[in-house]
Enzyme design. Structure first.
Site, PDB file in Angstrom:
ATOM      1  N   ASN A 131      13.130  10.102 -57.439  1.00 41.49           N
ATOM      2  CA  ASN A 131      14.018  11.058 -58.106  1.00 41.49           C
ATOM      3  C   ASN A 131      15.110  11.509 -57.146  1.00 41.49           C
ATOM      4  O   ASN A 131      14.939  12.437 -56.361  1.00 41.49           O
ATOM      5  CB  ASN A 131      13.214  12.256 -58.602  1.00 41.49           C
ATOM      6  CG  ASN A 131      14.071  13.245 -59.338  1.00 41.49           C
ATOM      7  OD1 ASN A 131      15.293  13.073 -59.429  1.00 41.49           O
ATOM      8  ND2 ASN A 131      13.464  14.288 -59.855  1.00 41.49           N
ATOM      9  N   CYS A 134      17.121  15.234 -56.460  1.00 43.79           N
ATOM     10  CA  CYS A 134      16.665  16.359 -55.625  1.00 43.79           C
ATOM     11  C   CYS A 134      17.781  16.777 -54.669  1.00 43.79           C
ATOM     12  O   CYS A 134      18.506  15.933 -54.159  1.00 43.79           O
ATOM     13  CB  CYS A 134      15.469  15.945 -54.766  1.00 43.79           C
ATOM     14  SG  CYS A 134      14.067  15.397 -55.717  1.00 43.79           S
ATOM     15  N   LYS A 171      16.153   6.701 -59.537  1.00 42.52           N
ATOM     16  CA  LYS A 171      16.651   7.528 -60.651  1.00 42.52           C
ATOM     17  C   LYS A 171      17.955   8.196 -60.256  1.00 42.52           C
ATOM     18  O   LYS A 171      18.008   8.963 -59.306  1.00 42.52           O
ATOM     19  CB  LYS A 171      15.604   8.563 -61.055  1.00 42.52           C
ATOM     20  CG  LYS A 171      15.952   9.283 -62.352  1.00 42.52           C
ATOM     21  CD  LYS A 171      14.773  10.048 -62.891  1.00 42.52           C
ATOM     22  CE  LYS A 171      15.123  10.783 -64.176  1.00 42.52           C
ATOM     23  NZ  LYS A 171      14.016  11.608 -64.642  1.00 42.52           N
ATOM     24  N   GLY A 221      18.131  16.594 -72.855  1.00 44.35           N
ATOM     25  CA  GLY A 221      17.990  16.716 -74.299  1.00 44.35           C
ATOM     26  C   GLY A 221      18.956  15.837 -75.062  1.00 44.35           C
ATOM     27  O   GLY A 221      19.786  15.135 -74.466  1.00 44.35           O
ATOM     28  N   GLY A 254      18.400  12.066 -73.453  1.00 50.05           N
ATOM     29  CA  GLY A 254      18.814  12.193 -74.849  1.00 50.05           C
ATOM     30  C   GLY A 254      18.266  11.162 -75.803  1.00 50.05           C
ATOM     31  O   GLY A 254      18.645  11.142 -76.974  1.00 50.05           O
ATOM     32  N   THR A 276      12.707  15.030 -73.106  1.00 49.13           N
ATOM     33  CA  THR A 276      12.747  16.171 -74.015  1.00 49.13           C
ATOM     34  C   THR A 276      12.185  15.829 -75.395  1.00 49.13           C
ATOM     35  O   THR A 276      11.575  16.662 -76.047  1.00 49.13           O
ATOM     36  CB  THR A 276      14.207  16.643 -74.129  1.00 49.13           C
ATOM     37  OG1 THR A 276      14.672  16.872 -72.808  1.00 49.13           O
ATOM     38  CG2 THR A 276      14.325  17.921 -74.906  1.00 49.13           C
TER      39      THR A 276
END
Ligand code: FES
Lengths: 313, 280
Positions: A131, A134, A171, A221, A254, A276
Site C-alpha cells: 500500500n 501510506c 497499490k 466509493g 468505485g 466500499t
C-alpha cells in the site's frame, strides 16, 4: 455458452476476477459468515505492518455524496504479534489471500515483508500488496505513491525480502500527475502487478468549530469509478505503446458490481477489487458473476481474458 | 448464522419522534435474540448514501402469516440515512442483514435485574425484559429520553413488565436523573445485573455507578456502525482484556453487548469527542 472467468494477476491464479480490497473484506471469516466468501477470486487482508499500531483515536468514517471518507491513520496488525500457528486468514484457504503491507519508511515495509517470511506467516499467502498510499515519514508525509523514487525504493526493498514465487502488487494513487511514471518505477523494481487507485487524498471535517480537528483522510466509493477507469486506461495504453513494460493491472475504486468490473476490464484491468461496495452490500458478490457474464455474452465473448483491454484494440 | 434478505415493509407508524417499521424477513425470527442487530442498506441504487445503518432488533416473529418479520425503531432526525429509512412506505423493499453481533446473555439463576434504555437504544429492552421474566427474574425498567417524544416503549413496558421508571432531563441534563433512577432501581430490588442500552455518554455514567452498587453490567453499545458486519472496523471500542491490556473490538461483530466493566470509558469517550461535538 459457458464462460471462462479464470484470470492470472502477476502469476496469482484466480478462479474469478473479483477480489476483496484491503480492509473491506476482513480476514475472510466475516464474509464466510455471510455466505459470500466462495464468490471471491481472492481476498486482500487488512493492513499489516512490522509492529502493531493500535488505534490512538477512533477510526471515524464519514459519508460524503456517493463516497466514504476514511481517516488515513488506520490501526494495523503487526507481523511481530501475529501467531505463526494461528494466522488470521487460516481457514479461508479456499480463497487465495493477498497480504496488504503498510509502513512509514521503506525500511518498515521491508521489515513487515521480512516478518511475513521469517515467521512463516506467508503460509497460505498467494501474494503481497504494497500500500504505497501510506505517508512517507522521510518525505514530509507525502505518500510514497506520489513520488516515483519513493515508490520504487519500497517495492525494491519488499521484493528483496520475499521469495520469487510470491507476486508483489503495487497499490498506486490515481491523483498524481503521471501514474504511468510511478508504475514504471514499481515494475522495474520488481512489481508483478499494479493496483489503482488508492482512496483519493481528502480531508475529514465534521464541522467548522475550531475545536474540531480536520484530519487527513482518503475518499473512496462509487464516486471514484471514472477516476479508476481513467487510470487503468492510461496504464494499459502505456503498455500498448511500449512506455510501460507489460504488467497486470488491477482496478480498485468505485467498482460496485459486475458491470463496473466489465468496464474496468475493457479499459485494461485483469482483475478488480471491491472495497466500499462490500461495506454497502456484501451481497454484491452474489450477483457479480451473473452481471459480468451478461456483459461478456452481450459482446459474444466466452473468456473474460478476451475482455481485458478491449478498448485498446 | 446470518440471513441477508430484501425485506418488504409491511407496517410503519410514528411513535413520538421515532418511526417503528416492520419488515418481512424470513429466517431471522427463528434465530434472533434480544440484543442482536440488523444492518440495513439505505438509499436505493441511485442514492448517494454508501454506509449502512445498523440498529438493534426491536422484535421478531418466526415464519407465520407473513413469513417471518423483524421490527426496528429509527430516529429520522438523526441523519439522512435514518431519514430515508423513516420515510419508507408500505411495500417498499429494503436490504437487511440479521441477526448480527452478540445477544444479551441471560443469567442461569433467577436473579433480580434492572434494565435501562435511552432513546431508540431502548428498542430491544421490552423483549429482553420478557426473556428475563420468563427465566423467573424479577425485572424493573428505566426508560430515558431527551423529552417525552424521545422515550421509547414506555406503554408496552408498563403493560408487560409493570415496574417502569421514566427519566427525562432535569435542569442539568439527563445524567443526574438517570443516575438517580439507576441508583434507586438497583437498591430497591438489590439488582444483581444491570442491562443497559444507550450511547457511550450515558453508558459511561450508568456502568460505574451500577458496578459500584455491586451489580454486574451488560451493556448494548449504541453506535454508528457503517457496515454492521465486521468488515470496516469503524465501530471499534477499547476494552480491557483478561491480560489487563487494552484491545479494540468491533461493536458490531464482537459486541454490541459487552461487560460494562471491561470497556475503557474514558478512552472511548475521548475517541468519540469530535463526533459528539459535531452532533451537538
Ligand atoms: S460497523 Fe463496520 S466493523 Fe462494525
Amino acid at each position: 455458452m459457458s464462460v471462462n472467468l479464470r484470470v492470472s494477476v502477476g502469476g496469482l491464479r484466480l478462479t474469478s476476477p473479483v477480489m476483496a480490497a484491503a480492509g473491506c473484506g476482513g480476514f475472510g471469516h466475516e464474509l464466510a459468515r455471510l455466505g459470500v466468501l466462495e464468490h471471491l477470486g481472492a481476498l486482500v487482508t487488512p493492513s499489516i505492518s512490522a509492529s502493531s499500531h493500535p488505534t490512538q483515536h477512533r477510526v471515524r468514517l464519514t459519508e460524503a455524496p456517493s463516497s466514504l471518507v476514511l481517516p488515513t491513520d488506520w490501526p494495523t496488525i503487526g507481523t511481530d504479534t501475529m501467531q505463526p500457528t494461528r494466522v488470521p486468514w487460516e481457514g479461508e484457504q479456499g480463497v487465495p489471500v493477498v497480504a496488504s503491507l503498510v509502513g512509514s519508511t521503506s525500511g518498515e515495509f521491508a521489515q513487515a515483508a521480512a516478518g511475513l517470511r521469517r515467521r512463516t506467516l506467508l503460509r497460505g499467502v498467494g501474494g503481497v500488496e504494497v500500500n504505497l498510499a501510506c505517508p512517507d515519514a522521510g518525505n514530509k508525509g507525502i505518500p510514497f505513491s506520489y513520488a516515483d523514487f519513493a515508490a520504487t525504493k519500497v517495492i525494491a526493498r519488499v521484493r528483496e525480502e520475499l521469495p520469487r514465487n510470491v507476486p508483489v502488487l503495487a497499490k498506486l494513487s490515481a491523483d498524481v500527475s503521471d501514474v504511468v511514471e510511478i508504475a514504471r518505477g514499481c515494475v522495474k523494481s520488481g512489481a508483478e502487478a499494479v493496483v489503482v487507485t488508492s482512496p483519493l487524498r481528502a480531508l475529514s471535517m465534521t464541522g467548522v468549530r475550531l475545536s474540531l480537528p480536520a484530519r487527513s483522510a482518503g475518499l473512496s466509493g462509487p464516486a471514484l469509478l471514472p477516476v479508476t477507469l481513467r487510470a487503468v486506461h492510461d496504464l494499459a495504453a502505456a503498455i500498448r505503446d511500449g512506455r510501460l513494460p507489460p504488467v497486470a493491472i488491477v482496478a480498485v475504486g468505485g467498482i460496485s458490481n459486475g458491470h463496473d468490473a466489465a468496464q474496468a476490464m475493457a479499459a485494461g484491468a485483469s482483475a478488480v477489487q471491491l472495497g466500499t461496495a462490500l461495506i454497502h452490500d456484501p451481497g454484491a458478490l452474489r450477483t457479480f458473476r451473473d452481471e459480468l457474464v451478461a456483459d461478456l455474452q452481450a459482446l459474444g465473448l466466452h473468456d473474460v481474458q478476451q475482455l481485458v483491454g478491449l478498448v485498446h484494440r | 448464522m446470518t440471513v441477508a434478505v430484501t425485506g418488504e415493509l409491511i407496517a410503519t407508524r410514528k411513535v413520538g419522534a421515532f418511526t417503528h417499521l416492520t419488515f418481512v424477513a424470513p429466517g431471522v425470527g427463528e434465530i434472533a435474540r434480544p440484543g442482536h442487530l440488523v444492518s440495513v442498506a439505505v438509499g436505493d441504487a441511485v442514492s448517494a448514501l454508501v454506509a449502512r445503518r445498523t440498529v438493534p432488533l426491536h422484535a421478531v416473529t418466526p415464519s407465520g402469516t407473513y413469513g417471518g418479520t423483524v421490527d426496528i425503531v429509527v430516529d429520522g432526525d438523526r441523519d439522512p440515512g435514518m431519514r430515508w429509512l423513516a420515510d419508507r412506505r408500505v411495500h417498499d423493499e429494503v436490504a437487511l442483514i440479521a441477526p448480527l453481533g452478540r445477544a444479551f446473555p441471560l443469567p442461569q439463576e433467577p436473579l433480580p435485574c434492572l434494565v435501562v434504555g435511552v432513546d431508540t437504544a431502548a428498542a430491544p429492552l421490552a423483549w429482553q425484559a420478557r426473556a428475563l421474566r420468563d427465566r423467573g427474574c424479577p425485572v424493573e425498567l428505566v426508560v430515558a429520553g431527551s423529552d417525552d417524544r424521545h422515550l421509547f416503549g414506555v406503554v408496552e413496558a408498563r403493560r408487560t413488565i409493570g415496574n417502569v421508571t421514566v427519566v427525562t432531563p432535569g435542569e442539568t441534563g439527563l445524567h443526574e436523573p438517570l443516575r438517580a433512577a439507576v441508583r434507586a432501581g438497583v437498591r430497591r430490588q438489590d439488582a444483581a445485573i444491570v442491562y443497559a442500552a444507550a450511547r457511550a455518554q450515558e453508558l459511561a455514567v450508568v456502568t460505574p455507578l451500577a458496578e459500584s452498587l455491586g451489580a454486574v453490567t451488560q451493556v448494548a453499545i449504541h453506535e454508528d456502525m457503517p457496515c454492521g458486519t465486521g468488515l470496516c472496523s469503524a465501530c471499534t471500542l477499547p476494552v480491557r482484556g483478561r491480560d489487563d491490556r487494552v484491545h479494540s473490538i468491533r461493536a458490531c461483530s464482537d459486541g454490541p453487548i459487552v461487560r460494562g466493566a471491561r470497556v475503557v470509558w474514558d478512552q472511548y469517550l475521548a475517541g468519540l469527542a469530535g463526533e459528539l461535538e459535531a452532533r451537538a
